[in-house]
Structure formats: structure tokens, C-alpha cells
Design a protein around this motif. Sequence first.
Motif, PDB file in Angstrom:
ATOM      1  N   GLY A  44       0.812  -1.210   0.157  1.00  0.00           N
ATOM      2  CA  GLY A  44      -0.026   0.154  -0.041  1.00  0.00           C
ATOM      3  C   GLY A  44       0.865   1.291   0.070  1.00  0.00           C
ATOM      4  O   GLY A  44       1.833   1.275  -0.406  1.00  0.00           O
ATOM      5  N   GLU A  45       0.445   2.256   0.723  1.00  0.00           N
ATOM      6  CA  GLU A  45       1.200   3.486   0.822  1.00  0.00           C
ATOM      7  C   GLU A  45       2.345   3.568   1.619  1.00  0.00           C
ATOM      8  O   GLU A  45       3.077   4.085   1.735  1.00  0.00           O
ATOM      9  N   GLU A  46       2.311   2.345   2.624  1.00  0.00           N
ATOM     10  CA  GLU A  46       3.369   2.294   3.742  1.00  0.00           C
ATOM     11  C   GLU A  46       4.352   1.751   2.995  1.00  0.00           C
ATOM     12  O   GLU A  46       4.133   0.772   2.073  1.00  0.00           O
ATOM     13  N   PRO A  47       5.690   1.972   3.480  1.00  0.00           N
ATOM     14  CA  PRO A  47       6.865   1.130   2.853  1.00  0.00           C
ATOM     15  C   PRO A  47       6.582  -0.351   3.214  1.00  0.00           C
ATOM     16  O   PRO A  47       6.199  -0.787   4.141  1.00  0.00           O
ATOM     17  N   LEU A  48       7.492  -1.241   2.545  1.00  0.00           N
ATOM     18  CA  LEU A  48       7.414  -2.710   2.540  1.00  0.00           C
ATOM     19  C   LEU A  48       8.417  -3.040   3.346  1.00  0.00           C
ATOM     20  O   LEU A  48       9.541  -2.459   3.655  1.00  0.00           O
ATOM     21  N   ASP A  49       7.993  -3.719   4.400  1.00  0.00           N
ATOM     22  CA  ASP A  49       8.791  -4.457   5.545  1.00  0.00           C
ATOM     23  C   ASP A  49       9.772  -5.581   4.784  1.00  0.00           C
ATOM     24  O   ASP A  49       9.432  -6.700   4.668  1.00  0.00           O
ATOM     25  N   LEU A  50      10.984  -5.181   4.497  1.00  0.00           N
ATOM     26  CA  LEU A  50      11.864  -5.813   3.817  1.00  0.00           C
ATOM     27  C   LEU A  50      12.330  -7.086   4.575  1.00  0.00           C
ATOM     28  O   LEU A  50      12.328  -8.087   4.091  1.00  0.00           O
ATOM     29  N   ILE A  51      12.727  -6.753   5.829  1.00  0.00           N
ATOM     30  CA  ILE A  51      13.306  -7.713   6.911  1.00  0.00           C
ATOM     31  C   ILE A  51      12.167  -8.724   6.888  1.00  0.00           C
ATOM     32  O   ILE A  51      12.372 -10.058   7.154  1.00  0.00           O
ATOM     33  N   GLY A  52      10.908  -8.282   7.049  1.00  0.00           N
ATOM     34  CA  GLY A  52       9.907  -9.400   7.418  1.00  0.00           C
ATOM     35  C   GLY A  52       9.580 -10.224   6.225  1.00  0.00           C
ATOM     36  O   GLY A  52       9.366 -11.366   6.511  1.00  0.00           O
ATOM     37  N   LEU A  53       9.694  -9.606   5.145  1.00  0.00           N
ATOM     38  CA  LEU A  53       9.632 -10.404   3.856  1.00  0.00           C
ATOM     39  C   LEU A  53      10.773 -11.485   3.948  1.00  0.00           C
ATOM     40  O   LEU A  53      10.312 -12.692   3.703  1.00  0.00           O
ATOM     41  N   LEU A  54      11.915 -11.128   4.094  1.00  0.00           N
ATOM     42  CA  LEU A  54      12.985 -12.028   4.175  1.00  0.00           C
ATOM     43  C   LEU A  54      12.950 -12.938   5.032  1.00  0.00           C
ATOM     44  O   LEU A  54      13.315 -14.222   4.928  1.00  0.00           O
ATOM     45  N   GLU A  55      12.285 -12.641   6.475  1.00  0.00           N
ATOM     46  CA  GLU A  55      12.092 -13.861   7.249  1.00  0.00           C
ATOM     47  C   GLU A  55      10.933 -14.419   6.944  1.00  0.00           C
ATOM     48  O   GLU A  55      11.104 -15.914   7.106  1.00  0.00           O
ATOM     49  N   ASP A  56      10.033 -14.132   6.226  1.00  0.00           N
ATOM     50  CA  ASP A  56       9.013 -15.037   5.904  1.00  0.00           C
ATOM     51  C   ASP A  56       9.370 -15.981   4.890  1.00  0.00           C
ATOM     52  O   ASP A  56       9.114 -17.477   5.168  1.00  0.00           O
ATOM     53  N   GLU A  57      10.157 -15.877   4.018  1.00  0.00           N
ATOM     54  CA  GLU A  57      10.937 -16.621   2.987  1.00  0.00           C
ATOM     55  C   GLU A  57      11.771 -17.738   3.580  1.00  0.00           C
ATOM     56  O   GLU A  57      11.899 -18.650   3.155  1.00  0.00           O
ATOM     57  N   LEU A  58      12.561 -17.119   4.689  1.00  0.00           N
ATOM     58  CA  LEU A  58      13.357 -18.286   5.276  1.00  0.00           C
ATOM     59  C   LEU A  58      12.633 -19.156   6.097  1.00  0.00           C
ATOM     60  O   LEU A  58      12.992 -20.519   5.911  1.00  0.00           O
ATOM     61  N   ILE A  59      11.348 -18.675   6.552  1.00  0.00           N
ATOM     62  CA  ILE A  59      10.607 -19.898   7.424  1.00  0.00           C
ATOM     63  C   ILE A  59      10.059 -20.837   6.258  1.00  0.00           C
ATOM     64  O   ILE A  59       9.948 -22.024   6.716  1.00  0.00           O
ATOM     65  N   LEU A  60       9.638 -20.413   5.355  1.00  0.00           N
ATOM     66  CA  LEU A  60       8.991 -21.153   4.363  1.00  0.00           C
ATOM     67  C   LEU A  60      10.040 -22.130   3.865  1.00  0.00           C
ATOM     68  O   LEU A  60       9.620 -23.075   3.348  1.00  0.00           O
ATOM     69  N   ALA A  61      11.300 -21.763   3.734  1.00  0.00           N
ATOM     70  CA  ALA A  61      12.417 -22.512   3.119  1.00  0.00           C
ATOM     71  C   ALA A  61      12.926 -23.624   4.113  1.00  0.00           C
ATOM     72  O   ALA A  61      13.680 -24.651   3.633  1.00  0.00           O
TER      73      ALA A  61
END
Length: 178
Positions: free
Chosen positions: A112-129
Motif C-alpha cells: 500500500g502507501e506504507e513502506p514494504l517491511d523488507l526484513i519481514g519479507l526476508l524472514e517469511d521466505e526463510l521460514i518457508l524454506a
Amino acid sequence: MLNGPIPPHVDPRKLADRGVTLRGELPVSSLPRLCEQLTSSEGTVKAAFEFFRNEQRLVVIRGELDTEVQMVCQRCLEPAGFPIHGEYEYAVLWEGQSADALPKGYDALEVGEEPLDLIGLLEDELILALPIIPTHEPGICHHPAGFEAPEAPEESADEEKRANPFSVLAQLKRDPNV
């Protein structure tokens, strides 16, 4: 290309317009949800994020992650190291925008209008891997003492073979008069 710490929040649209690539390392200990699954929070995650616009002018984030994590082997209950590598491509969409028209190969990422939580995205992908059932390679570990798998009992020649309850049906099937 920017080397250094990965910024926690970014505006992917602005970075894509400038064609920015972010590379850096992040301590595993700074990812609390990931650490819940691990036996050790030591180590670092190497990450690279490339922001660009594709031929259809979609904002695309191409990410690559590398690390090694320590988890409990479910076979021997000892810590084991597991290399984690992942490559991802996201098409950035506005919140509420339909992902039906996205080209194949992209995962939809609503921002949305707020900045993307890049660290959260990175953490999500690590958990899924992470491996679903972490185990050492076969032959490396053994069951813990007192928890060995029971050996299969050997059949003795003295034991009588039980009659098959369906043998009557087999006889009826062979009999042409039935």
C-alpha cells in the motif's frame, strides 16, 4: 548496487524506478520468528534484492537468500546444520489490485502507501524454506539410546499359517457352476 545492512523498510516502486540492487548480511538473531524454529541463533543471512520494472512496466523484486541454520534432527534429536538457499521473484501490486493478470513466474506482493517491511519479507521466505522434518542425511545419525526401533520378530517354522478368510471367495470364483 548498495552493499551494507539491509534496510528494514523500503519503497519498492521508487527503488524499481532507479534500478537499485541491495546486498547485505543480516544476523540470524535479528529474526525472532525464525529463531523460534532453530536451536541456535548464530550465523548470518546473505541477502540480495534487485528492484526493477519488467517489459510490462510492473515493479519486480528479485530476491536471493543464503544461510545455514541449526535445527533439531527429528531422527537422533541432536542439532544439525541445514543450508538454506532461495530465489524469489515478486510483482508488486497495489493493495486490492487483482493478481489475475500477472505473468507466470511471479508471486504477487501487495504493497500500500506504507513502506514494504523488507526484513519481514526476508524472514517469511526463510521460514518457508526450512525443512518440514529436519533430519541428518541417512546413515549419519542413529536413534538416541533407549529409543531404538524394535526389531521385527522372526517367524518360526513351528507357527501355523492362518487361513485366509477370503479363501472361500477364491474357491467360488474358480467354480464355473456358481
